[in-house]
Design a protein around this motif. Structure first.
Motif, PDB file in Angstrom:
ATOM      1  N   VAL A 253      -3.594  46.118  43.269  1.00  0.00           N
ATOM      2  CA  VAL A 253      -2.912  45.256  44.231  1.00  0.00           C
ATOM      3  C   VAL A 253      -1.796  46.067  44.882  1.00  0.00           C
ATOM      4  O   VAL A 253      -1.040  46.752  44.200  1.00  0.00           O
ATOM      5  CB  VAL A 253      -2.318  44.012  43.539  1.00  0.00           C
ATOM      6  N   TRP A 254      -1.721  45.958  46.199  1.00  0.00           N
ATOM      7  CA  TRP A 254      -0.705  46.672  46.968  1.00  0.00           C
ATOM      8  C   TRP A 254       0.226  45.688  47.654  1.00  0.00           C
ATOM      9  O   TRP A 254      -0.233  44.754  48.318  1.00  0.00           O
ATOM     10  CB  TRP A 254      -1.339  47.546  48.051  1.00  0.00           C
ATOM     11  N   ALA A 255       1.523  45.915  47.535  1.00  0.00           N
ATOM     12  CA  ALA A 255       2.504  45.176  48.330  1.00  0.00           C
ATOM     13  C   ALA A 255       2.371  45.656  49.769  1.00  0.00           C
ATOM     14  O   ALA A 255       2.242  46.856  50.017  1.00  0.00           O
ATOM     15  CB  ALA A 255       3.910  45.440  47.808  1.00  0.00           C
ATOM     16  N   ALA A 256       2.393  44.731  50.715  1.00  0.00           N
ATOM     17  CA  ALA A 256       2.236  45.066  52.131  1.00  0.00           C
ATOM     18  C   ALA A 256       3.577  44.951  52.838  1.00  0.00           C
ATOM     19  O   ALA A 256       4.244  43.914  52.757  1.00  0.00           O
ATOM     20  CB  ALA A 256       1.218  44.142  52.787  1.00  0.00           C
TER      21      ALA A 256
ATOM     22  N   LEU B  52       0.889  49.932  52.577  1.00  0.00           N
ATOM     23  CA  LEU B  52       0.478  49.223  51.370  1.00  0.00           C
ATOM     24  C   LEU B  52       0.812  50.132  50.198  1.00  0.00           C
ATOM     25  O   LEU B  52       0.305  51.237  50.107  1.00  0.00           O
ATOM     26  CB  LEU B  52      -1.018  48.913  51.405  1.00  0.00           C
ATOM     27  N   ARG B  53       1.667  49.645  49.306  1.00  0.00           N
ATOM     28  CA  ARG B  53       2.137  50.458  48.192  1.00  0.00           C
ATOM     29  C   ARG B  53       2.047  49.646  46.906  1.00  0.00           C
ATOM     30  O   ARG B  53       1.922  48.432  46.927  1.00  0.00           O
ATOM     31  CB  ARG B  53       3.576  50.900  48.434  1.00  0.00           C
ATOM     32  N   ARG B  54       2.130  50.329  45.790  1.00  0.00           N
ATOM     33  CA  ARG B  54       2.071  49.652  44.497  1.00  0.00           C
ATOM     34  C   ARG B  54       3.294  48.755  44.304  1.00  0.00           C
ATOM     35  O   ARG B  54       4.384  49.055  44.795  1.00  0.00           O
ATOM     36  CB  ARG B  54       2.000  50.666  43.358  1.00  0.00           C
ATOM     37  N   PHE B  55       3.088  47.662  43.600  1.00  0.00           N
ATOM     38  CA  PHE B  55       4.184  46.762  43.246  1.00  0.00           C
ATOM     39  C   PHE B  55       5.096  47.417  42.215  1.00  0.00           C
ATOM     40  O   PHE B  55       4.650  48.233  41.403  1.00  0.00           O
ATOM     41  CB  PHE B  55       3.639  45.456  42.672  1.00  0.00           C
TER      42      PHE B  55
ATOM     43  N   ILE C 299       5.463  41.571  53.727  1.00  0.00           N
ATOM     44  CA  ILE C 299       4.705  40.483  54.344  1.00  0.00           C
ATOM     45  C   ILE C 299       3.653  39.892  53.422  1.00  0.00           C
ATOM     46  O   ILE C 299       3.039  38.886  53.758  1.00  0.00           O
ATOM     47  CB  ILE C 299       4.047  40.907  55.672  1.00  0.00           C
ATOM     48  N   GLY C 300       3.415  40.489  52.248  1.00  0.00           N
ATOM     49  CA  GLY C 300       2.424  39.934  51.334  1.00  0.00           C
ATOM     50  C   GLY C 300       1.768  41.011  50.504  1.00  0.00           C
ATOM     51  O   GLY C 300       2.403  42.008  50.164  1.00  0.00           O
ATOM     52  N   TRP C 301       0.482  40.815  50.197  1.00  0.00           N
ATOM     53  CA  TRP C 301      -0.240  41.814  49.405  1.00  0.00           C
ATOM     54  C   TRP C 301      -1.723  41.815  49.743  1.00  0.00           C
ATOM     55  O   TRP C 301      -2.260  40.852  50.280  1.00  0.00           O
ATOM     56  CB  TRP C 301      -0.025  41.624  47.913  1.00  0.00           C
ATOM     57  N   PHE C 302      -2.347  42.948  49.387  1.00  0.00           N
ATOM     58  CA  PHE C 302      -3.793  43.137  49.488  1.00  0.00           C
ATOM     59  C   PHE C 302      -4.271  43.668  48.155  1.00  0.00           C
ATOM     60  O   PHE C 302      -3.545  44.381  47.460  1.00  0.00           O
ATOM     61  CB  PHE C 302      -4.146  44.141  50.593  1.00  0.00           C
ATOM     62  N   SER C 303      -5.502  43.344  47.800  1.00  0.00           N
ATOM     63  CA  SER C 303      -6.039  43.855  46.542  1.00  0.00           C
ATOM     64  C   SER C 303      -7.486  44.279  46.713  1.00  0.00           C
ATOM     65  O   SER C 303      -8.210  43.782  47.577  1.00  0.00           O
ATOM     66  CB  SER C 303      -5.936  42.804  45.431  1.00  0.00           C
TER      67      SER C 303
END
Length: 195
Positions: free
Chosen positions: A74-77, A15-18, A86-90
């Motif tokens: 918010v992290w890009a997954a 999970l990384r920053r956009f 595959i999406g994102w988590f926040s």
């Protein structure tokens, strides 16, 4: 390490920053009617809105560099094995400028559904918030009829707190059953073995 470099890793996910390079991935995710079915208007988000509003908000984050609030966001997954988006988590503060209470969110591509990624990512950002940032309570909401999302919340350690009803400008099938809020405190998370 600056706030932009903050990432959260699990066994299968990074999970990384956009960044601006994520524009087309985010447009595709938010443009999928199945992904958006239980969210906001229940319809895909127009490309211009994703590019002009959503992506800049995701990149900017909720706080200032060096501030614990700035480490939320918010992290890009991506899959750790191959870097596939595959999406994102926040995990975002529920009160601007304060880190004590944060709201969990997630959105995954259909191809990633049913593989445990949502639970894995949700657990990781909750653990990061509690262990690294001093978050004391994590909440999450969804429509009552969104059973998939509710299962993720439960598997991530959150418990049903209440059912509530809001007036939405656009009717989504199942809205008459209301929305649900789930939550977990840091102490509850530690008792569940998270600490």
């Amino acid at each position: 390490m600056g706030d932009a470099a903050i990432s959260v890793r699990t066994e299968r996910l990074v999970l990384r920053r956009f960044t601006p390079d994520d524009a087309e991935r985010l447009v595709a995710l938010h443009g999928d009617p199945d992904v958006m079915h239980f969210i906001d208007t229940g319809r895909p988000v127009p490309r211009t809105e994703v590019l002009e509003r959503t992506l800049p908000e995701f990149i900017a984050g909720p706080g200032l560099p060096g501030d614990p609030v700035g480490a939320l966001g918010v992290w890009a997954a991506e899959l750790a094995a191959n870097g596939e988006f595959i999406g994102w988590f926040s995990l975002r503060p529920t009160t601007p400028g304060r880190v004590a209470k944060a709201e969990l969110g997630y959105r995954l591509r259909r191809a990633a559904w049913g593989r445990g990624y949502a639970t894995e990512g949700a657990r990781a950002v909750i653990a990061y918030g509690f262990a690294e940032l001093g978050v004391r309570r994590v909440t999450a909401t969804t429509m009552t009829v969104n059973t998939g999302s509710r299962r993720v919340m439960e598997k991530a350690g959150l418990r049903h707190v209440r059912t509530f009803f809001e007036e939405w400008p656009d009717h989504i099938e199942g809205a008459e059953l209301g929305d649900v809020e789930y939550a977990v405190s840091r102490g509850e998370w530690e008792c569940l073995g998270g600490g």
